[in-house]
Design a protein around this motif. Sequence first.
Motif, PDB file in Angstrom:
ATOM      1  N   VAL A  22       6.043   7.001   3.100  1.00 46.88           N
ATOM      2  CA  VAL A  22       4.760   7.702   3.111  1.00 46.88           C
ATOM      3  C   VAL A  22       4.920   9.094   2.511  1.00 46.88           C
ATOM      4  CG1 VAL A  22       2.920   8.646   4.551  1.00 46.88           C
ATOM      5  CG2 VAL A  22       3.919   6.437   5.116  1.00 46.88           C
ATOM      6  N   PHE A  23       5.948   9.819   2.957  1.00 41.94           N
ATOM      7  CA  PHE A  23       6.161  11.181   2.477  1.00 41.94           C
ATOM      8  C   PHE A  23       6.372  11.219   0.969  1.00 41.94           C
ATOM      9  CE2 PHE A  23       9.100  14.558   1.220  1.00 41.94           C
ATOM     10  CZ  PHE A  23       8.396  15.674   1.629  1.00 41.94           C
ATOM     11  N   TRP A  24       7.264  10.370   0.467  1.00 42.69           N
ATOM     12  CA  TRP A  24       7.570  10.408  -0.963  1.00 42.69           C
ATOM     13  C   TRP A  24       6.419   9.882  -1.803  1.00 42.69           C
ATOM     14  CZ3 TRP A  24      10.791  13.623  -2.650  1.00 42.69           C
ATOM     15  CH2 TRP A  24      11.930  13.962  -1.918  1.00 42.69           C
ATOM     16  N   MET A  25       5.697   8.898  -1.306  1.00 48.77           N
ATOM     17  CA  MET A  25       4.533   8.395  -2.027  1.00 48.77           C
ATOM     18  C   MET A  25       3.505   9.508  -2.219  1.00 48.77           C
ATOM     19  SD  MET A  25       1.634   5.692  -0.797  1.00 48.77           S
ATOM     20  CE  MET A  25       0.828   6.994   0.146  1.00 48.77           C
ATOM     21  N   ILE A  26       3.217  10.243  -1.151  1.00 51.47           N
ATOM     22  CA  ILE A  26       2.221  11.309  -1.203  1.00 51.47           C
ATOM     23  C   ILE A  26       2.714  12.479  -2.055  1.00 51.47           C
ATOM     24  CG2 ILE A  26       1.023  13.048   0.194  1.00 51.47           C
ATOM     25  CD1 ILE A  26       1.030  10.972   2.484  1.00 51.47           C
TER      26      ILE A  26
ATOM     27  N   THR B 283       5.969  -7.901   7.796  1.00 48.99           N
ATOM     28  CA  THR B 283       6.357  -8.905   6.801  1.00 48.99           C
ATOM     29  C   THR B 283       5.551  -8.802   5.513  1.00 48.99           C
ATOM     30  OG1 THR B 283       4.827 -10.474   7.843  1.00 48.99           O
ATOM     31  CG2 THR B 283       7.140 -10.564   8.524  1.00 48.99           C
ATOM     32  N   GLU B 284       4.396  -8.103   5.572  1.00 49.58           N
ATOM     33  CA  GLU B 284       3.554  -7.966   4.388  1.00 49.58           C
ATOM     34  C   GLU B 284       3.582  -6.548   3.812  1.00 49.58           C
ATOM     35  OE1 GLU B 284      -0.329  -9.705   4.547  1.00 49.58           O
ATOM     36  OE2 GLU B 284       0.279 -11.193   6.038  1.00 49.58           O
ATOM     37  N   ARG B 285       4.474  -5.703   4.300  1.00 47.95           N
ATOM     38  CA  ARG B 285       4.618  -4.371   3.743  1.00 47.95           C
ATOM     39  C   ARG B 285       5.283  -4.473   2.359  1.00 47.95           C
ATOM     40  NH1 ARG B 285       3.740  -0.537   7.985  1.00 47.95           N
ATOM     41  NH2 ARG B 285       2.583  -1.709   9.552  1.00 47.95           N
ATOM     42  N   VAL B 286       4.937  -3.550   1.474  1.00 47.03           N
ATOM     43  CA  VAL B 286       5.421  -3.627   0.093  1.00 47.03           C
ATOM     44  C   VAL B 286       6.350  -2.458  -0.213  1.00 47.03           C
ATOM     45  CG1 VAL B 286       3.399  -4.900  -0.680  1.00 47.03           C
ATOM     46  CG2 VAL B 286       3.379  -2.410  -0.767  1.00 47.03           C
ATOM     47  N   SER B 287       6.889  -2.428  -1.429  1.00 42.09           N
ATOM     48  CA  SER B 287       7.888  -1.433  -1.806  1.00 42.09           C
ATOM     49  C   SER B 287       7.279  -0.048  -2.014  1.00 42.09           C
ATOM     50  CB  SER B 287       8.596  -1.870  -3.087  1.00 42.09           C
ATOM     51  OG  SER B 287       7.683  -1.851  -4.179  1.00 42.09           O
ATOM     52  N   LEU B 288       8.153   0.966  -2.003  1.00 42.25           N
ATOM     53  CA  LEU B 288       7.732   2.339  -2.272  1.00 42.25           C
ATOM     54  C   LEU B 288       7.160   2.451  -3.681  1.00 42.25           C
ATOM     55  CD1 LEU B 288       7.616   5.380  -1.649  1.00 42.25           C
ATOM     56  CD2 LEU B 288      10.015   5.537  -2.388  1.00 42.25           C
ATOM     57  N   LEU B 289       7.739   1.738  -4.623  1.00 45.92           N
ATOM     58  CA  LEU B 289       7.266   1.776  -6.001  1.00 45.92           C
ATOM     59  C   LEU B 289       5.824   1.300  -6.106  1.00 45.92           C
ATOM     60  CD1 LEU B 289       7.697   2.150  -9.042  1.00 45.92           C
ATOM     61  CD2 LEU B 289       8.609  -0.186  -9.114  1.00 45.92           C
ATOM     62  N   THR B 290       5.517   0.193  -5.433  1.00 52.65           N
ATOM     63  CA  THR B 290       4.167  -0.370  -5.516  1.00 52.65           C
ATOM     64  C   THR B 290       3.132   0.576  -4.925  1.00 52.65           C
ATOM     65  OG1 THR B 290       4.983  -2.650  -5.438  1.00 52.65           O
ATOM     66  CG2 THR B 290       2.692  -2.295  -4.808  1.00 52.65           C
TER      67      THR B 290
ATOM     68  N   ILE C 215     -10.502  -8.950  -6.643  1.00 57.00           N
ATOM     69  CA  ILE C 215      -9.155  -9.505  -6.541  1.00 57.00           C
ATOM     70  C   ILE C 215      -8.448  -8.994  -5.299  1.00 57.00           C
ATOM     71  CG2 ILE C 215      -6.892  -9.634  -7.676  1.00 57.00           C
ATOM     72  CD1 ILE C 215      -8.346  -9.321 -10.345  1.00 57.00           C
ATOM     73  N   GLY C 216      -8.683  -7.742  -4.914  1.00 55.47           N
ATOM     74  CA  GLY C 216      -8.071  -7.184  -3.714  1.00 55.47           C
ATOM     75  C   GLY C 216      -6.903  -6.278  -4.024  1.00 55.47           C
ATOM     76  N   PHE C 217      -6.055  -5.987  -3.017  1.00 60.74           N
ATOM     77  CA  PHE C 217      -4.994  -4.986  -3.130  1.00 60.74           C
ATOM     78  C   PHE C 217      -3.989  -5.334  -4.213  1.00 60.74           C
ATOM     79  CE2 PHE C 217      -1.056  -2.840  -2.090  1.00 60.74           C
ATOM     80  CZ  PHE C 217      -1.491  -1.566  -1.806  1.00 60.74           C
ATOM     81  N   ILE C 218      -3.626  -6.604  -4.351  1.00 58.76           N
ATOM     82  CA  ILE C 218      -2.653  -6.988  -5.374  1.00 58.76           C
ATOM     83  C   ILE C 218      -3.203  -6.654  -6.751  1.00 58.76           C
ATOM     84  CG2 ILE C 218      -1.351  -8.896  -6.357  1.00 58.76           C
ATOM     85  CD1 ILE C 218      -0.488  -8.024  -3.567  1.00 58.76           C
ATOM     86  N   GLY C 219      -4.496  -6.833  -6.920  1.00 56.25           N
ATOM     87  CA  GLY C 219      -5.121  -6.479  -8.186  1.00 56.25           C
ATOM     88  C   GLY C 219      -5.021  -4.991  -8.460  1.00 56.25           C
ATOM     89  N   LEU C 220      -5.100  -4.170  -7.405  1.00 52.52           N
ATOM     90  CA  LEU C 220      -4.990  -2.724  -7.584  1.00 52.52           C
ATOM     91  C   LEU C 220      -3.601  -2.335  -8.084  1.00 52.52           C
ATOM     92  CD1 LEU C 220      -6.753  -1.290  -4.406  1.00 52.52           C
ATOM     93  CD2 LEU C 220      -7.739  -1.960  -6.573  1.00 52.52           C
ATOM     94  N   SER C 221      -2.559  -2.935  -7.512  1.00 54.50           N
ATOM     95  CA  SER C 221      -1.203  -2.580  -7.929  1.00 54.50           C
ATOM     96  C   SER C 221      -0.953  -2.952  -9.379  1.00 54.50           C
ATOM     97  CB  SER C 221      -0.174  -3.271  -7.021  1.00 54.50           C
ATOM     98  OG  SER C 221      -0.256  -4.678  -7.146  1.00 54.50           O
ATOM     99  N   TRP C 222      -1.456  -4.106  -9.809  1.00 55.57           N
ATOM    100  CA  TRP C 222      -1.241  -4.505 -11.202  1.00 55.57           C
ATOM    101  C   TRP C 222      -2.053  -3.639 -12.164  1.00 55.57           C
ATOM    102  CZ3 TRP C 222       2.624  -6.936 -13.137  1.00 55.57           C
ATOM    103  CH2 TRP C 222       3.335  -7.840 -12.356  1.00 55.57           C
TER     104      TRP C 222
END
Length: 423
Positions: free
Chosen positions: A226-230, A14-21, A147-154
């Motif tokens: 995972v594959f496309w992100m990497i 439920t807390e997994r995020v999008s490929l873009l993020t 800030i944590g992980f959300i701060g990293l994405s922004w």
Amino acid sequence: MNDKNHTFSRVPQTERVSLLTTTLVRTGMTTALAQFMLGATLGNSMTFTQAMLATFLGSLLLQIVSFGVGFAGTKEGLSTSLLARWCGFGRYGSALVGMAIVISCLGWFGVQNSILAEGIVYGLNEKISFEIAALISGCLLTLLVVIGFIGLSWTAKLTLPIFSLVMAWIFFDTLRGNNMADLILSLPQGQSMTIGAGATMVAGGAIVGALITPDITRYCKNGRHVFWMITISYIIGEFIVNGIAILVAHALNTADVVTIMTQSAGWLGLISVILSAVKVNDTALYSSSLAVINIIETIFNNKYSYKVITLLLGIIGTLLSAIGIMKQFVSFLILLGIVFPPIAGIMMVDYYILKTNRASLEVSRKTGELPESTIPISWSSIFSWLLGSGIGFTIDWGIPSLNSLLVASAVYWITKISFKKVR
């Protein structure tokens, strides 16, 4: 403790995020000034063809390692520090892996903060010293990571477009003033380097990021992400950034990142220096904080605040930059490129081939919990890690980073199989 970063638990679906993020965060790690500096260093020591071959070989190793441990991180929803407990190293062995990650991440923090401090000194016309600039920038970066992980994405969403724009400008500016064929065929001006050493530097430049891939992929929704992100992150970070840096190093006859960025892109280049250091140091400090919290919990059975640990580690990384870690950049990369591949090799052999703890992981995954127990430490893993690293440092043939990975993986598999037969 409010474990919103899932330091001691699985990341639920439920807390997994999008490929873009996740791709933006991962690409933010690979499209960094340190990566550009690596490419410039290769370009200053090798021909274009040699440097790109070294980039390909090092990137291939990184791709294999990243996907191997990253897919396991997605499937189990665990960070590298926790995953290592059930992938070959045991409870206290994972603490040793975590300590290695912490040391390397703090080293990267120091390198990136040094680049940032040099940019600040340049921007202020040397009105403040490098040491003062390093202390100020390091403290500000540390506060951001809290800030944590959300701060990293922004942070990645903000800085990646600017860095990409500067890279594009530098590339076209280089083409405008030089002949592409001449740059490709030109000889390097710096001290020569072998392809094996170059590939090890490429691997060392991102091997820590490859090993801590589960820290990000535990937020991925599936293996395809995972594959496309990497893959996307390495195509952009290794081949495009490295290729541009190699050509620019040939054109300007220098590996000095701040000089290259400011000469080619002016104030926009300087802004890119600052923001790029921010995004990579965010990730380095974030992962080292997760590792330290796991170490403390493993050894002392206590759980400390993520924010407090982050602040303390940020101070240490800042001090490393102030005392001059940047001067050891090449040696630092080679060290990482030899010491860290064995860890990934052992984890992949244990998870995919030996499957030592796969049953307990699968049972606990259904309830969203961690397995009830694990072995205290695997001496087979420690021995294989040390032997693989030793081979990487002493054998000159081939690619040292690949040698260390293959030796450690083979020795671990043989010792585990032999031990079972003896029993």
